[in-house]
Design an enzyme around this catalytic site. Structure first.
Site, short mmCIF file in Angstrom:
data_model
loop_
_atom_site.label_atom_id
_atom_site.label_comp_id
_atom_site.label_asym_id
_atom_site.label_seq_id
_atom_site.Cartn_x
_atom_site.Cartn_y
_atom_site.Cartn_z
CB CYS A 1 26.66 -66.79 72.45
SG CYS A 1 24.87 -67.94 74.44
CB CYS B 1 25.41 -71.30 74.19
SG CYS B 1 23.78 -69.72 73.44
CG ASP B 2 29.70 -71.61 72.92
OD1 ASP B 2 28.46 -73.10 72.86
OD2 ASP B 2 30.04 -70.91 71.96
P1 FAD Z 1 17.83 -67.74 64.07
O1 FAD Z 1 17.95 -69.34 64.62
O2 FAD Z 1 18.90 -66.70 64.09
O3 FAD Z 1 17.15 -68.05 62.67
C1 FAD Z 1 16.74 -67.26 61.80
C2 FAD Z 1 16.29 -67.82 60.15
O4 FAD Z 1 15.91 -66.51 59.42
C3 FAD Z 1 17.64 -68.64 59.45
O5 FAD Z 1 16.74 -69.38 59.24
C4 FAD Z 1 17.54 -66.99 58.21
O6 FAD Z 1 17.80 -68.20 57.33
C5 FAD Z 1 15.92 -66.58 58.41
N1 FAD Z 1 16.04 -65.50 57.93
C6 FAD Z 1 16.23 -64.13 57.97
N2 FAD Z 1 16.21 -63.59 57.48
C7 FAD Z 1 15.42 -63.50 56.27
C8 FAD Z 1 14.38 -63.91 55.96
N3 FAD Z 1 14.88 -62.19 54.72
N4 FAD Z 1 13.87 -64.39 54.67
C9 FAD Z 1 14.31 -65.44 55.44
N5 FAD Z 1 14.27 -65.85 55.84
C10 FAD Z 1 14.96 -65.26 56.66
N6 FAD Z 1 21.32 -71.21 72.55
C11 FAD Z 1 21.08 -71.37 72.79
O7 FAD Z 1 19.73 -72.09 73.19
N7 FAD Z 1 21.99 -73.28 72.82
C12 FAD Z 1 23.17 -72.81 72.73
O8 FAD Z 1 23.80 -73.77 73.06
C13 FAD Z 1 23.32 -72.17 72.05
N8 FAD Z 1 24.67 -71.59 71.27
C14 FAD Z 1 24.61 -70.96 70.14
C15 FAD Z 1 26.42 -70.99 69.63
C16 FAD Z 1 26.59 -69.86 68.69
C17 FAD Z 1 27.37 -70.03 67.60
C18 FAD Z 1 25.35 -68.62 67.93
C19 FAD Z 1 25.39 -68.08 67.40
C20 FAD Z 1 23.55 -69.21 68.84
C21 FAD Z 1 23.61 -70.16 69.90
N9 FAD Z 1 22.99 -69.99 70.60
C22 FAD Z 1 22.55 -70.77 71.65
C23 FAD Z 1 21.57 -68.89 70.14
C24 FAD Z 1 20.40 -70.26 69.46
O9 FAD Z 1 21.03 -70.44 68.68
C25 FAD Z 1 19.13 -68.66 69.19
O10 FAD Z 1 18.79 -67.75 69.93
C26 FAD Z 1 18.14 -68.96 68.01
O11 FAD Z 1 19.07 -69.41 66.98
C27 FAD Z 1 17.78 -68.33 67.75
O12 FAD Z 1 16.00 -69.00 67.07
P2 FAD Z 1 15.25 -67.84 66.25
O13 FAD Z 1 14.48 -68.90 65.44
O14 FAD Z 1 15.03 -66.79 66.89
O15 FAD Z 1 16.14 -66.91 64.66
#
Ligand code: FAD
Ligand code: NAP
Length: 330
Positions: free
Chosen positions: A153, A156-157
């Site tokens: 990302c 992000c980084d």
């Molecule tokens: P996610 O955070 O992906 O969470 C998905 C959830 O769904 C998880 O809890 C998982 O366990 C659950 N899940 C999946 N499948 C199932 C299932 N079948 N049953 C039950 N639960 C399930 N964004 C920023 O804004 N700033 C940053 O600095 C930043 N740094 C990042 C660094 C890294 C290394 C990464 C990988 C991403 C980063 N991002 C950052 C991006 C950010 O993390 C994502 O955009 C954000 O987390 C998305 O949120 P979400 O709630 O959609 O999903």
């Protein structure tokens, strides 16, 4: 890295399951989208039940500093931020449980979701917030240097590499976009492309090719990363398998993956419309899917922005959409 279970199991097999619980609002996923939906849904008295999935707290639990989420002037670590999200959701009564949605049946008015193959939740409204998973090349050194020079990302980084040299791998729109973004921060950006063409749109290609500090390394494949205390360089092979195959070492401080993401939507794709990659389709400006009472939020429905703050915003939208849907059901 989290991979959802085999989620396409025939829901008819679930007739054996006797543990059935009825809830008004079920939230699947515990990232920024899921927890924000839980905060809004519990404050609206929907008594939400959340299943966290295998990665409790979502993608941000795999990173160190988060510097771009508003409200944290000194930055915050990803795990701490997600702990705060959880506490805030629980403060208003959200019922947060560990478990994975292993199958769904969205054919009736009550939406049935099987948890861990041994329990069925019957929900009036379901909010899917299961996120997306960045694809990696599968190199040993990618895991070795996770958080020490390897990132999926740039938004992000990228800031951590101000004035430094980095490489982006990929040839699609994401790679082009990330390379262009990094070019504004870093001294030099190498774009590692495995073919002799970019897959990215013409506009994005032009942007890359006209940016002075981006150098495209055509027909290069990544072999391994190297370095003593974090990434110091990458070993590449040029024109692999050809008569003029060549091994090249390039000095870099950061290595960015941009070879695509996999939305965690398999469980739902039998019932929900998705785009060709698998992102759940929502009615623009809402979280509504093609099934009444099923809403999607966060990265699982967003191929474009994929940020914590946008995920949180769409979690809020989903909870408000769910509350309005439920109030009309009465
Ligand atoms: P996610 O955070 O992906 O969470 C998905 C959830 O769904 C998880 O809890 C998982 O366990 C659950 N899940 C999946 N499948 C199932 C299932 N079948 N049953 C039950 N639960 C399930 N964004 C920023 O804004 N700033 C940053 O600095 C930043 N740094 C990042 C660094 C890294 C290394 C990464 C990988 C991403 C980063 N991002 C950052 C991006 C950010 O993390 C994502 O955009 C954000 O987390 C998305 O949120 P979400 O709630 O959609 O999903
Ligand atoms: P993508 O279009 O699937 O492109 C992935 C790129 O990574 C391809 O160039 C592919 O190479 C390369 N790749 C895949 N596996 C690789 C490997 N193992 N080693 C080296 N390279 C590898 O993914 P994306 O760029 O994330 O885009 C996804 C979708 O979002 C697309 O529809 C895109 O148009 C869209 N998007 C749009 C915008 C925008 O409009 N601004 C921005 C971002 C994304 P090959 O080309 O050789 O297959």
């Amino acid at each position: 890295m989290f991979k959802p279970m085999d989620l396409q199991k025939d829901s008819l097999k679930n007739t054996d399951i006797t543990d059935v619980e009825k809830v008004r609002c079920l939230i699947i996923g515990s990232g920024p989208a899921g927890y924000t939906a839980a905060i809004y849904a519990s404050r609206a008295n929907l008594k939400p039940v959340m299943y966290t999935g295998m990665q409790m707290g979502g993608q941000l639990t795999t990173t160190t500093e988060v510097d771009n989420y508003p409200g944290y002037p000194d930055g915050v670590t990803g795990p701490k931020m997600m702990e705060d999200f959880q506490k805030q959701a629980e403060r208003f009564g959200a019922d947060v449980r560990f478990g994975v949605a292993s199958a769904v049946d969205f054919s009736g008015r009550k939406h049935k979701v099987t948890i861990d193959d041994n329990k069925i939740i019957e929900a009036d409204a379901v909010i899917i917030a299961t996120g997306a998973t960045a694809k990696y090349l599968g190199l040993e050194s990618e895991s070795k240097y996770a958080g020490m020079g390897v990132s999926a990302c740039a938004t992000c980084d990228g800031f951590f590499y101000k004035g430094k040299d980095v490489a982006v791998v990929g040839g699609g729109d994401t790679a082009a976009e990330e390379a262009t973004y990094l070019a504004g921060i870093c001294r030099k950006v190498y774009l590692i492309v495995r073919r002799d063409v970019l897959r990215a749109s013409r506009t994005m290609q032009d942007r890359v090719l006209n940016t002075k500090n981006i150098e495209v390394l055509w027909q290069h494949q990544t072999v391994e990363l190297f370095g003593e205390n974090g990434v110091e360089g990458v070993t590449l092979v040029k024109k692999k398998g050809g008569p003029d195959e060549e091994t090249v070492k390039v000095k870099i401080d950061g290595f960015f993956l941009a070879i695509g993401h996999t939305p965690n939507s398999e469980a739902f794709s039998k019932y929900l419309d998705t785009d060709p990659v698998g992102y759940i389709k929502t009615i623009p400006g809402t979280s509504k899917t093609n099934v009444a009472g099923v809403f999607a939020a966060g990265d699982v429905q967003d191929s474009h922005y994929r940020q914590a703050v946008t995920a949180a915003g769409s979690g809020c939208i989903a909870a408000i959409d769910a509350e309005r849907y439920l109030s009309e059901l009465k």
